[in-house]
Design a protein around this motif. Structure first.
Motif, PDB file in Angstrom:
ATOM      1  N   SER A   1      11.248 -59.004 -33.664  1.00 27.90           N
ATOM      2  CA  SER A   1      12.006 -58.615 -32.686  1.00 27.90           C
ATOM      3  C   SER A   1      11.213 -57.738 -32.199  1.00 27.90           C
ATOM      4  N   ASP A   2      10.133 -57.168 -32.535  1.00 28.33           N
ATOM      5  CA  ASP A   2       9.065 -56.031 -32.355  1.00 28.33           C
ATOM      6  C   ASP A   2       8.465 -56.564 -31.345  1.00 28.33           C
ATOM      7  N   MET A   3       7.652 -58.166 -31.606  1.00 26.83           N
ATOM      8  CA  MET A   3       7.508 -58.780 -30.756  1.00 26.83           C
ATOM      9  C   MET A   3       5.834 -58.906 -30.751  1.00 26.83           C
ATOM     10  N   LEU A   4       5.851 -58.581 -32.360  1.00 25.02           N
ATOM     11  CA  LEU A   4       4.012 -58.528 -32.948  1.00 25.02           C
ATOM     12  C   LEU A   4       4.243 -59.473 -33.445  1.00 25.02           C
ATOM     13  N   VAL A   5       5.192 -60.476 -33.830  1.00 22.95           N
ATOM     14  CA  VAL A   5       5.522 -61.477 -34.604  1.00 22.95           C
ATOM     15  C   VAL A   5       5.594 -63.050 -33.676  1.00 22.95           C
ATOM     16  N   GLU A   6       4.989 -64.114 -33.871  1.00 24.48           N
ATOM     17  CA  GLU A   6       5.874 -65.019 -32.718  1.00 24.48           C
ATOM     18  C   GLU A   6       6.473 -66.114 -34.098  1.00 24.48           C
ATOM     19  N   ARG A   7       7.445 -66.752 -33.196  1.00 24.57           N
ATOM     20  CA  ARG A   7       8.395 -68.329 -34.495  1.00 24.57           C
ATOM     21  C   ARG A   7       7.490 -69.221 -33.719  1.00 24.57           C
ATOM     22  N   ILE A   8       6.287 -70.328 -33.714  1.00 26.83           N
ATOM     23  CA  ILE A   8       5.547 -71.439 -33.645  1.00 26.83           C
ATOM     24  C   ILE A   8       6.466 -72.720 -33.927  1.00 26.83           C
ATOM     25  N   ASP A   9       7.606 -72.916 -35.043  1.00 26.22           N
ATOM     26  CA  ASP A   9       7.806 -73.974 -34.766  1.00 26.22           C
ATOM     27  C   ASP A   9       9.305 -73.200 -35.882  1.00 26.22           C
ATOM     28  N   GLN A  10      10.155 -74.652 -35.646  1.00 24.95           N
ATOM     29  CA  GLN A  10      10.771 -73.776 -37.129  1.00 24.95           C
ATOM     30  C   GLN A  10      10.753 -73.365 -38.136  1.00 24.95           C
ATOM     31  N   ARG A  11       9.816 -73.364 -38.477  1.00 24.43           N
ATOM     32  CA  ARG A  11       8.961 -73.059 -40.502  1.00 24.43           C
ATOM     33  C   ARG A  11       7.914 -72.541 -40.059  1.00 24.43           C
ATOM     34  N   GLY A  12       7.199 -71.533 -39.198  1.00 23.48           N
ATOM     35  CA  GLY A  12       5.956 -70.972 -39.034  1.00 23.48           C
ATOM     36  C   GLY A  12       6.200 -69.867 -37.928  1.00 23.48           C
TER      37      GLY A  12
END
Length: 220
Positions: free
Chosen positions: A62-73
């Motif tokens: 939500s802070d745009m500091l992390v991205e989801r790269i798939d359903q688990r990662g």
């Protein structure tokens, strides 16, 4: 308070502590931009459970500091010159708006808070504490706008910008600037309630940093 309340409180505290640790590691570059974030590895690094790590990573998306790269990662958000330039443009636009609103609504209490935050920032000598004091000064400038959503966006953009500043740290040109004088100019204009001068000083402050960072980040 029953046992369930105690358990939930402990989980919330662990998630909060994990969130703050991971956030700091991403902002400082200890977790490099674009790096895959493995829950088991982070759990061991922070000596906590998998659940607080997973929840903290979700919050950081939500802070745009992390991205989801798939359903688990997950991965630390990538860095690019285009992304930095967008952050700079949005900061200048939104903070200009917030600063002008703060000055329109200026009170002696706000001026006192602003002067105090500037004084505290000037007295800080270590880098880690300075960053907190520096953000407090800038957010106090905007904190009289009576627009919580706008202030939240400005705070988030500040953090996103700090990550790039840390990524490009070390250049000699940045150190040649008189940043203390730039802050003084912003403060003086705000206390005089001169919105045009305060805005011009603030945007110049950001664009000077932006020009430096653009040069440093040109290889991204």
């Amino acid at each position: 308070m029953n046992m369930m309340d105690n358990t939930n409180g402990g989980e919330a505290s662990a998630t909060r502590a994990t969130y703050l640790s991971l956030r700091d590691m991403i902002l400082t570059g200890e977790l490099p931009a674009g790096e895959k974030l493995k829950i088991e590895q982070l759990r061991r690094m922070l000596d906590t459970g998998a659940s607080p790590v997973r929840e903290a990573l979700s919050l950081l998306t939500s802070d745009m500091l992390v991205e989801r790269i798939d359903q688990r990662g997950f991965r630390a958000a990538p860095a690019s010159l285009a992304n930095f330039e967008e952050i700079l443009m949005l900061r200048c636009t939104l903070e200009d708006m917030a600063l002008r609103q703060s000055i329109v609504r200026a009170t002696s209490e706000w001026e006192e808070r602003l002067v105090l935050s500037h004084h505290r920032m000037k007295r800080v000598v270590d880098t880690a504490t300075f960053e907190d004091a520096h953000k407090d000064f800038h957010m106090t400038l905007l904190g009289n706008a009576a627009s919580p959503m706008l202030e939240r966006y400005c705070s988030q953009l500040y953090d996103l910008n700090i990550r790039y500043r840390n990524l490009a740290a070390g250049g000699a040109n940045y150190q040649r600037r008189d940043i203390a004088f730039e802050h003084e100019e912003i403060l003086d204009a705000a206390v005089r309630r001169d919105a045009n001068a305060a805005s011009a000083a603030l945007l110049s402050h950001y664009r000077l940093t932006g020009a430096y960072l653009t040069t440093q980040l040109s290889g991204l």
